[in-house]
Design an enzyme around this catalytic site. Structure first.
Site, PDB file in Angstrom:
ATOM      1  N   ASN A   9       0.725  -1.218   0.402  1.00  0.00           N
ATOM      2  CA  ASN A   9      -0.261  -0.500  -0.511  1.00  0.00           C
ATOM      3  C   ASN A   9       1.122   1.103   0.331  1.00  0.00           C
ATOM      4  O   ASN A   9       1.610   1.755   1.363  1.00  0.00           O
ATOM      5  CB  ASN A   9      -1.170  -0.122   1.212  1.00  0.00           C
ATOM      6  N   LYS A  11      -0.153   4.367  -0.581  1.00  0.00           N
ATOM      7  CA  LYS A  11      -0.519   5.101  -0.218  1.00  0.00           C
ATOM      8  C   LYS A  11      -0.358   6.385  -0.525  1.00  0.00           C
ATOM      9  O   LYS A  11       0.119   6.861  -1.693  1.00  0.00           O
ATOM     10  CB  LYS A  11      -0.172   5.735   1.615  1.00  0.00           C
ATOM     11  N   HIS A  95      -9.421   0.925   4.696  1.00  0.00           N
ATOM     12  CA  HIS A  95      -7.975   1.406   5.546  1.00  0.00           C
ATOM     13  C   HIS A  95      -8.645   2.056   6.744  1.00  0.00           C
ATOM     14  O   HIS A  95      -9.553   2.573   6.314  1.00  0.00           O
ATOM     15  CB  HIS A  95      -6.694   1.662   4.897  1.00  0.00           C
ATOM     16  N   GLU A  97      -7.005   4.464   7.967  1.00  0.00           N
ATOM     17  CA  GLU A  97      -6.415   5.701   7.268  1.00  0.00           C
ATOM     18  C   GLU A  97      -7.991   6.603   6.876  1.00  0.00           C
ATOM     19  O   GLU A  97      -8.399   7.820   7.632  1.00  0.00           O
ATOM     20  CB  GLU A  97      -5.920   6.012   6.860  1.00  0.00           C
ATOM     21  N   GLU A 165      -5.555  -5.049  10.727  1.00  0.00           N
ATOM     22  CA  GLU A 165      -4.539  -3.866  10.729  1.00  0.00           C
ATOM     23  C   GLU A 165      -4.756  -3.607  12.033  1.00  0.00           C
ATOM     24  O   GLU A 165      -5.620  -2.534  12.032  1.00  0.00           O
ATOM     25  CB  GLU A 165      -4.717  -3.422   9.029  1.00  0.00           C
ATOM     26  N   GLY A 171       2.238   2.344  10.916  1.00  0.00           N
ATOM     27  CA  GLY A 171       3.021   3.194  10.340  1.00  0.00           C
ATOM     28  C   GLY A 171       4.186   3.546  12.054  1.00  0.00           C
ATOM     29  O   GLY A 171       5.294   4.682  12.338  1.00  0.00           O
ATOM     30  N   SER A 211       3.693  -1.648  10.665  1.00  0.00           N
ATOM     31  CA  SER A 211       4.649  -2.186  11.063  1.00  0.00           C
ATOM     32  C   SER A 211       5.026  -3.795  10.656  1.00  0.00           C
ATOM     33  O   SER A 211       6.045  -3.870  11.045  1.00  0.00           O
ATOM     34  CB  SER A 211       4.839  -2.106  12.087  1.00  0.00           C
TER      35      SER A 211
HETATM   36  P1  PGA Z   1       2.746   0.361   8.025  1.00  0.00           P
HETATM   37  O1  PGA Z   1       1.270   0.368   7.278  1.00  0.00           O
HETATM   38  O2  PGA Z   1       2.902  -1.570   7.096  1.00  0.00           O
HETATM   39  O3  PGA Z   1       3.171   1.728   7.572  1.00  0.00           O
HETATM   40  O4  PGA Z   1       2.445   0.466   9.148  1.00  0.00           O
HETATM   41  C1  PGA Z   1       0.092  -0.399   7.093  1.00  0.00           C
HETATM   42  C2  PGA Z   1      -0.569   0.125   6.315  1.00  0.00           C
HETATM   43  O5  PGA Z   1      -1.340   1.020   6.241  1.00  0.00           O
HETATM   44  O6  PGA Z   1      -1.692  -0.972   5.315  1.00  0.00           O
END
Ligand code: PGA
Length: 251
Positions: A9, A11, A95, A97, A165, A171, A211
């Site tokens: 992803n 983003k 997601h 976010e 997640e 993140g 992560s």
């Molecule tokens: P990250 O993000 O691997 O940077 O923690 C995962 C995601 O949001 O899908």
């Protein structure tokens, strides 16, 4: 036997040129990867160009979101058929976010899945609890709600993938332990078994996200119900994403 899935992803990162370069590196670096699916999710503006790079390769493309109407006066939105037209096979839906910054709910997640499937887009449905929810002991309640409302009225799970997640792991560099993730995956598979039966639930791929790095993927993927990962930060560098794919594919 479930095929593994690794989805990067990206983003809101990378220009068109950077996206095509990264896509090319992923294709070239993972040629021998078999038994699973490699997916990248670029920004909308880079989709068509990245599709050109991926054409004929083993790497597929996902939209980072998809709207629940086919066309019309919805400024800023992108319809399922439009993502298909740009070359997407998958769409990430719900997601955290999107939920946090754009007020998406389990209801809109459900509407998106319902429109994505008939358009031929395979949803990667994201669920996950916040740190506060985990501390209060309501993780299963929250995930239960997200899965049940999100998939309400969806008749078949054939093209559906669920990504667990935990919001506190995205993140932050603080991944869920393999045991923590496995426990939630078992819970999700149990919910799917109740609703769709053991055979259907047993074939759904459950991804872990939050992560994920080349250092922790080996242990995560060794868990029975972790079928792959949704990777954010570590998918933005070809070396780390390729290393993750190689670990999982055993090559
Ligand atoms: P990250 O993000 O691997 O940077 O923690 C995962 C995601 O949001 O899908």
């Amino acid at each position: 036997m479930r095929r593994w899935m690794l989805a990067g992803n990206w983003k809101m990162h990378l220009t068109i040129r950077e996206s095509t370069a990264l896509a090319r590196a992923v294709v070239e670096g993972t040629q021998g990867a078999s038994g699973g699916d490699v997916i990248v999710a670029p920004v909308f503006t880079a989709l068509a160009s990245v599709a050109g790079v991926l054409k004929g390769s083993h790497v597929a493309m996902a939209g980072q979101n998809v709207f629940y109407e086919e066309k019309g006066a919805y400024t800023g939105e992108v319809a399922p058929a439009m993502l298909r037209d740009a070359g997407c096979v998958y769409a990430i839906i719900g997601h955290s976010e999107r939920r946090k910054y754009f007020h998406e709910t389990d209801g809109t997640v459900n509407a998106r899945i319902k429109k994505a499937l008939p358009a031929g887009l395979k949803p990667i449905v994201c669920v996950g609890e916040t740190e506060e929810e985990r501390e209060k002991g309501v993780t299963e309640f929250v995930i239960g709600q997200q899965v049940k409302v999100g998939l309400y009225g969806i008749e078949s799970l054939e093209h559906v993938t669920v990504a667990y997640e935990p919001v506190w792991a995205i993140g932050t560099g603080k991944n869920a332990t393999p045991a923590q993730a496995q426990a939630v995956h078992v819970f999700i598979r149990g919910l799917l078994t109740d609703a769709y039966g053991g055979t259907a639930a047993g074939s759904v791929r459950l991804l872990y996200g939050g992560s994920v790095t080349p250092d922790n993927i080996g242990q995560l993927i060794s868990m029975e119900d972790i079928d792959g990962a949704l990777v954010g930060g570590a998918s933005l560098k070809s070396e780390s994403f390729i290393s993750i794919i190689k670990t999982v594919s055993g090559r």
